[in-house]
Design a protein around this motif. Sequence first.
Motif, PDB file in Angstrom:
ATOM      1  N   ILE A   1      -4.371  -4.758  -9.638  1.00 60.15           N
ATOM      2  CA  ILE A   1      -4.822  -3.393  -9.880  1.00 60.15           C
ATOM      3  C   ILE A   1      -5.964  -3.437 -10.878  1.00 60.15           C
ATOM      4  CG2 ILE A   1      -4.189  -1.110 -10.736  1.00 60.15           C
ATOM      5  CD1 ILE A   1      -1.391  -1.562  -9.791  1.00 60.15           C
TER       6      ILE A   1
ATOM      7  N   LEU B   1      -6.174  -0.487  -6.327  1.00 68.96           N
ATOM      8  CA  LEU B   1      -5.556  -1.705  -5.803  1.00 68.96           C
ATOM      9  C   LEU B   1      -6.617  -2.547  -5.112  1.00 68.96           C
ATOM     10  CD1 LEU B   1      -3.051  -3.422  -5.182  1.00 68.96           C
ATOM     11  CD2 LEU B   1      -2.721  -2.056  -3.115  1.00 68.96           C
TER      12      LEU B   1
ATOM     13  N   ARG C   1       0.826  -1.208   0.000  1.00 64.36           N
ATOM     14  CA  ARG C   1       0.000   0.000   0.000  1.00 64.36           C
ATOM     15  C   ARG C   1       0.863   1.262   0.000  1.00 64.36           C
ATOM     16  NH1 ARG C   1      -5.474   0.013  -1.235  1.00 64.36           N
ATOM     17  NH2 ARG C   1      -6.581  -1.673  -0.168  1.00 64.36           N
TER      18      ARG C   1
ATOM     19  N   LEU D   1       1.871   1.689  -3.667  1.00 65.51           N
ATOM     20  CA  LEU D   1       0.770   1.839  -4.624  1.00 65.51           C
ATOM     21  C   LEU D   1      -0.366   2.589  -3.948  1.00 65.51           C
ATOM     22  CD1 LEU D   1       0.798  -1.740  -6.211  1.00 65.51           C
ATOM     23  CD2 LEU D   1       1.808   0.347  -7.132  1.00 65.51           C
TER      24      LEU D   1
END
Length: 519
Positions: free
Chosen positions: A207, A187, A179, A182
């Motif tokens: 994703i 996600l 996390r 991204l």
Amino acid sequence: MRRINRNRPPHIRRKDKAESITEGPNEAASRPIVGPPSDTVVMIQEALGNSPDVHIRKMANEKFVVSYIDSLTDPKLLSELMSNLEDMIQEGGEASSKEQFADSISAGSVKLASTEREMLSGMLTGAAAVLVEGVEGALLVSIPGGSRRSVEEPSSQTVIRGPKEGFTEDISTNLSLIRKRLRTPDLRLENRVIGTYTQTRVVVAYIRGIAQASVVEEVLKRLDAIDTDSILESGYIEEFIQDRAFTPFPTIINTERPDTVAGSLLDGQVSILIDGTPFALVCPVTFFKFFLSSEDYYQRYDISSFLRNIRLFSFLVAMLLPSLYIAVTTFHPEMLPTTMLISIAAQREGTPLPALLEAMLMEITFEVIREAGVRMPRVVGPAISIVGALVLGQAAVQAGLVSAVMVIIVSFTAIANFVIPTFAMSSAVRLIRFGLMILAGSFGLYGILSGIIPLLMHLVSLQSFGVPYFLPVAPLSWSNIKDVFIRLPWPRMNKRPEYISIQNQVRQGNGPKEDPNKS
């Protein structure tokens, strides 16, 4: 001596004492949690076998009961939970629904459990069950604890330039590392629980808008089809979901680097994280993905391209060098220059073994030394492996058992094998090498070709979740060569690999981009 009646079935011997041992996994019924908290407490103690680490705390004349497993909960969060309950008791402790009690607890995330199975599963994952008289069900307050390893540098995939963080055995920590890299709402994390006894948490990450929906569905389908007692490591999952079991080549990459997983997700791949192991799985993959390193994308494109070709060359050396030496010296000596042939013949003059047995002896000896270095204590393991290889090699040459050139061949082969960045692929090369050595010692270069041709046919026939394994070479795809044998500069890599992601291919530049929010 006490005699046992062997005519009786094993499951009824000493039934009074061993009944709980011979029973199968705890089949906690999906009965709703009703009745006073005292009845539910009895059920918990019986279901968990009156374990000494299961604690029951009663408050306000048993109107409030907190049940938790001491070895799985955090003492600080537990103390905060008890403080919340004491405040509720002082204020009257009356509410008409479970939701009102959940809103009053700030110790951790709260989940409502309506059945006995849900409550026991929550307690076994580090939650405390709060039972309230007059309110059906139980409140599962997540207060996980226990020992956890801190985030450290990966031990199996080190880099000179790049992040030094590696996954740990705690899946929550691993998800936070992903996390952190991204920061996108696209996600997606799909949760599964696999294993009758272990109840291992497995998370599928991808994703939305980049990963192919068909690949994600296939991964989830294969995970849902797993029916086993235990999942203790990602290797269990890998063997259950791989496309073909009887192949030396891995079709799923395992990694303990969060940046590698993040980069794979951005390319359209799917990652599988398993609680209890620092190794995550990435799929689908191709053969050439096993020769890439995350550091290739952090260094300049020219040195990265050079190192990639060094790895591919090392792969060929590790697989073919001993067999080529055996074939040439045994069947085709006319292929060598005269000076080299005389030098090799002079060294082999006193050796009693043919080239095949000589190479086999050295290769097996080196494998034994390497395995001993891995299994021995870390303090003395590397020293023993290095000294053992030097001493045994020198002693074998002086004793006349092997030639000096054979020691050079085996040593360079071992070094080339270590250049391959993925351990699973290097292990496959070790197995294939022995087969090619036997063919070379039996039929010469014709034997090597008779082994390589079926090997190439096997590689071309493999797939990884529907993606041809030998892409982009077979079938040939010129548009995807730019990130295989060489790596173009980042401004030129404006599209994702087409064979992995067929949607939202433009990753940078002025090209048209698809809206990831479109369904």
